[in-house]
Design a protein around this motif. Structure first.
Motif, PDB file in Angstrom:
ATOM      1  N   VAL A 305      26.062  45.639  12.238  1.00  0.00           N
ATOM      2  CA  VAL A 305      26.844  44.401  12.321  1.00  0.00           C
ATOM      3  C   VAL A 305      26.296  43.556  13.457  1.00  0.00           C
ATOM      4  CG1 VAL A 305      29.127  43.389  12.689  1.00  0.00           C
ATOM      5  CG2 VAL A 305      28.892  45.532  11.394  1.00  0.00           C
ATOM      6  N   VAL A 306      25.890  42.348  13.130  1.00  0.00           N
ATOM      7  CA  VAL A 306      25.429  41.372  14.115  1.00  0.00           C
ATOM      8  C   VAL A 306      26.444  40.245  14.114  1.00  0.00           C
ATOM      9  CG1 VAL A 306      23.594  39.769  14.746  1.00  0.00           C
ATOM     10  CG2 VAL A 306      23.009  41.982  13.750  1.00  0.00           C
ATOM     11  N   ASP A 307      27.334  40.268  15.121  1.00  0.00           N
ATOM     12  CA  ASP A 307      28.452  39.324  15.140  1.00  0.00           C
ATOM     13  C   ASP A 307      28.374  38.325  16.293  1.00  0.00           C
ATOM     14  OD1 ASP A 307      28.838  41.172  17.101  1.00  0.00           O
ATOM     15  OD2 ASP A 307      30.834  41.799  16.457  1.00  0.00           O
ATOM     16  N   ALA A 308      27.343  38.410  17.114  1.00  0.00           N
ATOM     17  CA  ALA A 308      27.191  37.394  18.165  1.00  0.00           C
ATOM     18  C   ALA A 308      26.746  36.084  17.525  1.00  0.00           C
ATOM     19  CB  ALA A 308      26.173  37.857  19.204  1.00  0.00           C
ATOM     20  N   LEU A 309      27.412  34.990  17.888  1.00  0.00           N
ATOM     21  CA  LEU A 309      27.157  33.699  17.257  1.00  0.00           C
ATOM     22  C   LEU A 309      26.614  32.702  18.279  1.00  0.00           C
ATOM     23  CD1 LEU A 309      30.391  33.375  15.056  1.00  0.00           C
ATOM     24  CD2 LEU A 309      28.181  34.366  14.451  1.00  0.00           C
ATOM     25  N   ARG A 310      25.939  31.746  17.758  1.00  0.00           N
ATOM     26  CA  ARG A 310      25.437  30.629  18.550  1.00  0.00           C
ATOM     27  C   ARG A 310      26.072  29.341  18.014  1.00  0.00           C
ATOM     28  NH1 ARG A 310      20.603  31.668  21.380  1.00  0.00           N
ATOM     29  NH2 ARG A 310      20.091  29.449  21.285  1.00  0.00           N
ATOM     30  N   PRO A 311      26.385  28.431  18.900  1.00  0.00           N
ATOM     31  CA  PRO A 311      26.984  27.176  18.418  1.00  0.00           C
ATOM     32  C   PRO A 311      25.979  26.354  17.619  1.00  0.00           C
ATOM     33  CG  PRO A 311      26.493  27.028  20.752  1.00  0.00           C
ATOM     34  CD  PRO A 311      26.243  28.455  20.359  1.00  0.00           C
ATOM     35  N   ALA A 312      26.485  25.732  16.583  1.00  0.00           N
ATOM     36  CA  ALA A 312      25.614  24.889  15.761  1.00  0.00           C
ATOM     37  C   ALA A 312      25.261  23.616  16.531  1.00  0.00           C
ATOM     38  CB  ALA A 312      26.304  24.543  14.447  1.00  0.00           C
ATOM     39  N   LYS A 313      23.996  23.290  16.514  1.00  0.00           N
ATOM     40  CA  LYS A 313      23.533  22.100  17.224  1.00  0.00           C
ATOM     41  C   LYS A 313      23.193  21.013  16.215  1.00  0.00           C
ATOM     42  CE  LYS A 313      21.549  24.619  21.150  1.00  0.00           C
ATOM     43  NZ  LYS A 313      20.318  24.866  21.949  1.00  0.00           N
ATOM     44  N   ARG A 314      23.714  19.829  16.489  1.00  0.00           N
ATOM     45  CA  ARG A 314      23.379  18.691  15.655  1.00  0.00           C
ATOM     46  C   ARG A 314      22.104  18.055  16.204  1.00  0.00           C
ATOM     47  NH1 ARG A 314      25.994  15.465  12.080  1.00  0.00           N
ATOM     48  NH2 ARG A 314      27.920  16.644  12.436  1.00  0.00           N
ATOM     49  N   PRO A 315      21.126  17.875  15.370  1.00  0.00           N
ATOM     50  CA  PRO A 315      19.884  17.261  15.865  1.00  0.00           C
ATOM     51  C   PRO A 315      20.105  15.823  16.289  1.00  0.00           C
ATOM     52  CG  PRO A 315      19.822  17.516  13.485  1.00  0.00           C
ATOM     53  CD  PRO A 315      21.045  18.233  13.950  1.00  0.00           C
ATOM     54  N   ASP A 316      19.412  15.405  17.316  1.00  0.00           N
ATOM     55  CA  ASP A 316      19.561  14.053  17.847  1.00  0.00           C
ATOM     56  C   ASP A 316      18.779  13.024  17.038  1.00  0.00           C
ATOM     57  OD1 ASP A 316      21.175  15.050  19.863  1.00  0.00           O
ATOM     58  OD2 ASP A 316      19.459  15.449  21.174  1.00  0.00           O
ATOM     59  N   TYR A 317      17.654  13.413  16.509  1.00  0.00           N
ATOM     60  CA  TYR A 317      16.785  12.440  15.844  1.00  0.00           C
ATOM     61  C   TYR A 317      16.504  12.789  14.381  1.00  0.00           C
ATOM     62  CZ  TYR A 317      15.983  11.345  20.747  1.00  0.00           C
ATOM     63  OH  TYR A 317      16.159  11.024  22.067  1.00  0.00           O
ATOM     64  N   ALA A 318      16.403  14.056  14.058  1.00  0.00           N
ATOM     65  CA  ALA A 318      16.061  14.462  12.692  1.00  0.00           C
ATOM     66  C   ALA A 318      17.251  14.294  11.768  1.00  0.00           C
ATOM     67  CB  ALA A 318      15.568  15.900  12.678  1.00  0.00           C
ATOM     68  N   GLN A 319      17.021  13.789  10.576  1.00  0.00           N
ATOM     69  CA  GLN A 319      18.035  13.603   9.555  1.00  0.00           C
ATOM     70  C   GLN A 319      17.525  14.144   8.229  1.00  0.00           C
ATOM     71  OE1 GLN A 319      19.159   9.489   9.382  1.00  0.00           O
ATOM     72  NE2 GLN A 319      20.022   9.462  11.451  1.00  0.00           N
ATOM     73  N   SER A 320      18.442  14.513   7.356  1.00  0.00           N
ATOM     74  CA  SER A 320      18.050  15.019   6.048  1.00  0.00           C
ATOM     75  C   SER A 320      17.454  13.905   5.210  1.00  0.00           C
ATOM     76  CB  SER A 320      19.268  15.616   5.337  1.00  0.00           C
ATOM     77  OG  SER A 320      18.924  16.030   4.037  1.00  0.00           O
ATOM     78  N   SER A 321      16.354  14.208   4.563  1.00  0.00           N
ATOM     79  CA  SER A 321      15.691  13.202   3.746  1.00  0.00           C
ATOM     80  C   SER A 321      16.390  12.966   2.419  1.00  0.00           C
ATOM     81  CB  SER A 321      14.234  13.617   3.471  1.00  0.00           C
ATOM     82  OG  SER A 321      14.222  14.874   2.792  1.00  0.00           O
TER      83      SER A 321
END
Length: 323
Positions: A305-321
């Motif tokens: 079980v790997v339950d340690a999480l990292r906060p989701a980061k919103r990219p500053d410049y990259a956007q979905s094409s």
């Protein structure tokens, strides 16, 4: 030659006469004409000889022979010296300007082609010099990593082909596309560390009683696990992802800025049959840590079980094409 008279005046005259006679003999030696006799010498000098002419004639003839031999040697040396420059000129004329024949041109062309082929072969051989100098353990590890990577790519290809076939055969393609999108989101969340994960894998425990473990050793262990197909990794409650970094050593070891202490416990999800051998190969992580007086144990487990999480980061410049 007669002995010198005991009278000083006669002795002096005798010495003068002897010097004068020697000078005349040396002057008359190069000519090949008849030598002067004692009578002519006496008539020219106006002096009466004090000794018999026998020994004087023999001395004069001996000196004439020596002078003749020296003259012949001089003629020979002059002749040889005169032939030297003409021989060099003939040699230079034979060498320049060069005369190139058709056969010589063909041989030169063949040698050029042969040299070009050797140069290409040497350059192609030098590209593999790194693998030629590698140890047997390193070659085995590289081959294992290539085999595992090839297998993962084949699995990914099969999965994508299955998804495409499901989309093409489904009556409700929109609903099927939504399900696949959610599945893809969960997979990306596991890789990014924003979603908990569980599955088969191994537990790697590194003990460091002497404080000799450096941050680069832990990073090498992470790289070996990723190369063996690890999908999720957690070290002492810190989720390790693609942009994780290790700093410090001993009592000041940090992962992504979070301080961790020994023993270092790695929880890894992946295929145990690939993960464990990757750490235990000759010259691998386990042997390297043991050389530094550290301990490393690997245990397989059907469920990690790997339950340690990292906060989701919103990219500053990259956007979905796709937007």
């Amino acid at each position: 030659m007669p002995e010198n008279p005991e009278n000083p005046e006669k002795r002096e005259k005798f010495e003068k006469f002897e010097k004068f006679e020697k000078r005349e003999v040396s002057e008359s030696a190069p000519s090949a004409e008849s030598p002067r006799g004692p009578e002519s010498s006496d008539s020219e000098s106006g002096r009466t000889p004090l000794s018999s002419p026998g020994p004087q004639v023999s001395q004069t003839s001996g000196q004439g022979e020596e002078a003749g031999e020296s003259a012949e040697a001089a003629d020979v040396s002059a002749a040889s010296g005169g032939a030297g420059p003409s021989g060099r000129r003939r040699l230079a004329a034979a060498l320049w300007p060069p005369r190139v024949t058709r056969a010589q041109l063909i041989v030169a062309l063949l040698l050029f082609v042969l040299g070009l082929g050797l140069a290409i072969q040497v350059s192609s051989t030098s590209e593999n010099s790194a693998l030629r100098g590698a140890r047997q353990e390193d070659l085995v590890r590289i081959l294992d990593e290539l085999d595992d990577r090839t297998q993962r790519l084949e699995d990914e290809k099969a999965r994508l082909e299955k998804q495409r076939s499901e989309l093409e055969s489904s009556s409700d393609q929109a609903e099927e596309a939504r399900k696949q999108t959610q599945e893809k989101e969960r997979q990306l969340g596991i890789l990014a560390g924003t979603v908990a994960a569980e599955g088969p894998g191994i537990t790697l425990t590194i003990g460091d009683p002497s404080g000799a473990v450096e941050s680069d050793m832990l990073l090498d262990a992470i790289q070996e696990l990723r190369a063996a197909g690890a999908e999720a990794i957690q070290v002492n409650g810190v989720r390790v992802v693609a942009d994780s970094y290790f700093t410090g050593s001993g009592d000041d070891m940090r992962i992504d800025g979070t301080k961790v202490a020994a023993p270092y416990v790695f929880k890894v999800i992946g295929k145990p049959e690939d993960l464990e051998p990757a750490l235990n190969i000759p010259g691998g992580v386990v042997q390297t840590l043991e050389k530094e007086q550290a301990t490393a144990t690997v245990e397989r487990a059907p469920k990690i079980v790997v339950d340690a999480l990292r906060p989701a980061k919103r990219p500053d410049y990259a956007q979905s094409s796709s937007q």
